[in-house]
Design a protein around this motif. Structure first.
Motif, PDB file in Angstrom:
ATOM      1  N   THR A   1       7.908   9.125  -2.155  1.00  0.00           N
ATOM      2  CA  THR A   1       6.949   8.136  -2.676  1.00  0.00           C
ATOM      3  C   THR A   1       7.223   6.837  -2.264  1.00  0.00           C
ATOM      4  O   THR A   1       6.069   6.460  -1.609  1.00  0.00           O
ATOM      5  CB  THR A   1       6.613   8.390  -4.181  1.00  0.00           C
ATOM      6  OG1 THR A   1       6.605   9.707  -4.377  1.00  0.00           O
ATOM      7  CG2 THR A   1       5.530   7.622  -4.432  1.00  0.00           C
TER       8      THR A   1
ATOM      9  N   MET B   1      -2.232   9.168  -1.740  1.00  0.00           N
ATOM     10  CA  MET B   1      -2.401   9.146  -3.216  1.00  0.00           C
ATOM     11  C   MET B   1      -3.177  10.503  -3.655  1.00  0.00           C
ATOM     12  O   MET B   1      -2.727  10.672  -4.949  1.00  0.00           O
ATOM     13  CB  MET B   1      -3.045   7.799  -3.742  1.00  0.00           C
ATOM     14  CG  MET B   1      -2.250   6.626  -3.534  1.00  0.00           C
ATOM     15  SD  MET B   1      -0.764   6.581  -4.448  1.00  0.00           S
ATOM     16  CE  MET B   1      -1.352   6.574  -6.048  1.00  0.00           C
TER      17      MET B   1
ATOM     18  N   LEU C   1      -0.246  12.770  -4.550  1.00  0.00           N
ATOM     19  CA  LEU C   1       0.555  12.615  -5.222  1.00  0.00           C
ATOM     20  C   LEU C   1       0.694  13.192  -6.768  1.00  0.00           C
ATOM     21  O   LEU C   1      -0.172  13.054  -7.361  1.00  0.00           O
ATOM     22  CB  LEU C   1       0.939  10.932  -5.503  1.00  0.00           C
ATOM     23  CG  LEU C   1       2.200  10.433  -6.009  1.00  0.00           C
ATOM     24  CD1 LEU C   1       3.299  10.629  -5.242  1.00  0.00           C
ATOM     25  CD2 LEU C   1       1.721   8.880  -6.013  1.00  0.00           C
ATOM     26  N   ASN C   2       2.066  13.599  -7.011  1.00  0.00           N
ATOM     27  CA  ASN C   2       2.136  14.124  -8.279  1.00  0.00           C
ATOM     28  C   ASN C   2       1.920  12.980  -9.314  1.00  0.00           C
ATOM     29  O   ASN C   2       2.653  12.109  -9.277  1.00  0.00           O
ATOM     30  CB  ASN C   2       3.528  14.889  -8.333  1.00  0.00           C
ATOM     31  CG  ASN C   2       3.566  15.318  -9.908  1.00  0.00           C
ATOM     32  OD1 ASN C   2       3.257  14.903 -10.719  1.00  0.00           O
ATOM     33  ND2 ASN C   2       4.387  16.613  -9.908  1.00  0.00           N
TER      34      ASN C   2
ATOM     35  N   LEU D   1       6.154   4.603  -8.612  1.00  0.00           N
ATOM     36  CA  LEU D   1       5.558   3.815  -7.820  1.00  0.00           C
ATOM     37  C   LEU D   1       5.043   2.435  -8.043  1.00  0.00           C
ATOM     38  O   LEU D   1       5.292   1.715  -7.391  1.00  0.00           O
ATOM     39  CB  LEU D   1       4.331   4.813  -7.189  1.00  0.00           C
ATOM     40  CG  LEU D   1       3.620   3.998  -6.112  1.00  0.00           C
ATOM     41  CD1 LEU D   1       4.568   3.758  -4.601  1.00  0.00           C
ATOM     42  CD2 LEU D   1       2.503   4.974  -5.625  1.00  0.00           C
TER      43      LEU D   1
ATOM     44  N   TYR E   1       4.769   5.067   0.732  1.00  0.00           N
ATOM     45  CA  TYR E   1       4.215   3.804   0.238  1.00  0.00           C
ATOM     46  C   TYR E   1       4.623   2.554   1.410  1.00  0.00           C
ATOM     47  O   TYR E   1       3.694   1.685   2.066  1.00  0.00           O
ATOM     48  CB  TYR E   1       4.613   3.411  -0.918  1.00  0.00           C
ATOM     49  CG  TYR E   1       3.844   2.113  -1.378  1.00  0.00           C
ATOM     50  CD1 TYR E   1       2.554   1.954  -1.413  1.00  0.00           C
ATOM     51  CD2 TYR E   1       4.768   1.001  -1.251  1.00  0.00           C
ATOM     52  CE1 TYR E   1       1.695   0.871  -1.869  1.00  0.00           C
ATOM     53  CE2 TYR E   1       4.092  -0.423  -1.502  1.00  0.00           C
ATOM     54  CZ  TYR E   1       2.768  -0.436  -1.842  1.00  0.00           C
ATOM     55  OH  TYR E   1       2.024  -1.562  -2.228  1.00  0.00           O
TER      56      TYR E   1
ATOM     57  N   LEU F   1       5.046  10.811 -10.633  1.00  0.00           N
ATOM     58  CA  LEU F   1       5.360   9.735  -9.714  1.00  0.00           C
ATOM     59  C   LEU F   1       4.816   8.451  -9.817  1.00  0.00           C
ATOM     60  O   LEU F   1       5.451   7.758  -9.388  1.00  0.00           O
ATOM     61  CB  LEU F   1       5.305  10.437  -8.343  1.00  0.00           C
ATOM     62  CG  LEU F   1       6.255  11.708  -8.262  1.00  0.00           C
ATOM     63  CD1 LEU F   1       5.937  12.525  -6.908  1.00  0.00           C
ATOM     64  CD2 LEU F   1       7.794  11.268  -8.431  1.00  0.00           C
TER      65      LEU F   1
ATOM     66  N   LEU G   1       1.510   6.999   2.650  1.00  0.00           N
ATOM     67  CA  LEU G   1       1.411   7.594   1.256  1.00  0.00           C
ATOM     68  C   LEU G   1       0.038   8.059   1.020  1.00  0.00           C
ATOM     69  O   LEU G   1      -1.049   7.580   0.846  1.00  0.00           O
ATOM     70  CB  LEU G   1       1.863   6.771  -0.044  1.00  0.00           C
ATOM     71  CG  LEU G   1       1.894   7.522  -1.425  1.00  0.00           C
ATOM     72  CD1 LEU G   1       2.817   8.719  -1.505  1.00  0.00           C
ATOM     73  CD2 LEU G   1       2.248   6.572  -2.469  1.00  0.00           C
TER      74      LEU G   1
END
Length: 102
Positions: free
Chosen positions: A54, A65, A68-69, A76, A58, A72, A63
């Motif tokens: 992640t 978003m 994204l889980n 981040l 980034y 996470l 990345l």
């Protein structure tokens, strides 16, 4: 030249297996995961890898978003705060190095 075999998480220098950071810390007696149940260790490994990717994505500006889980996001945000607070400048990402001396 260092090569990495992700399936087994092994590092090699000119075809010879060399210890990674975790192995080095374990061999020095600085960390000990022997008491952690294997399934918990495996979950932590996978989550840590995801958190690491992640921040890497980034930093590279790739990345997504939307995929994204949510678990996470605090990691981040912590990384973003670190960058802002320290002014840290990234010179390279995932550059593998090896010292024959150490």
């Amino acid at each position: 030249m260092i090569t990495f075999k992700p399936e087994t998480h092994e590092y090699f220098s000119d075809g010879i297996k060399v210890p990674g950071v975790t192995n080095t810390l374990q061999n020095a007696g600085l960390i000990d995961f022997s008491h952690v149940p294997p399934e918990r260790l495996e979950r932590a490994l996978k989550f840590g890898t995801a958190a690491h990717l992640t921040t890497e994505y980034y930093d590279k500006g790739i990345l997504d978003m939307d995929t994204l889980n949510p678990a996470l996001i605090p990691y981040l945000n912590g990384w973003k705060k670190f960058l802002k607070d320290t002014g840290f400048v990234i010179e390279s990402i995932e550059e593998r190095v090896f010292s024959e001396k150490y």
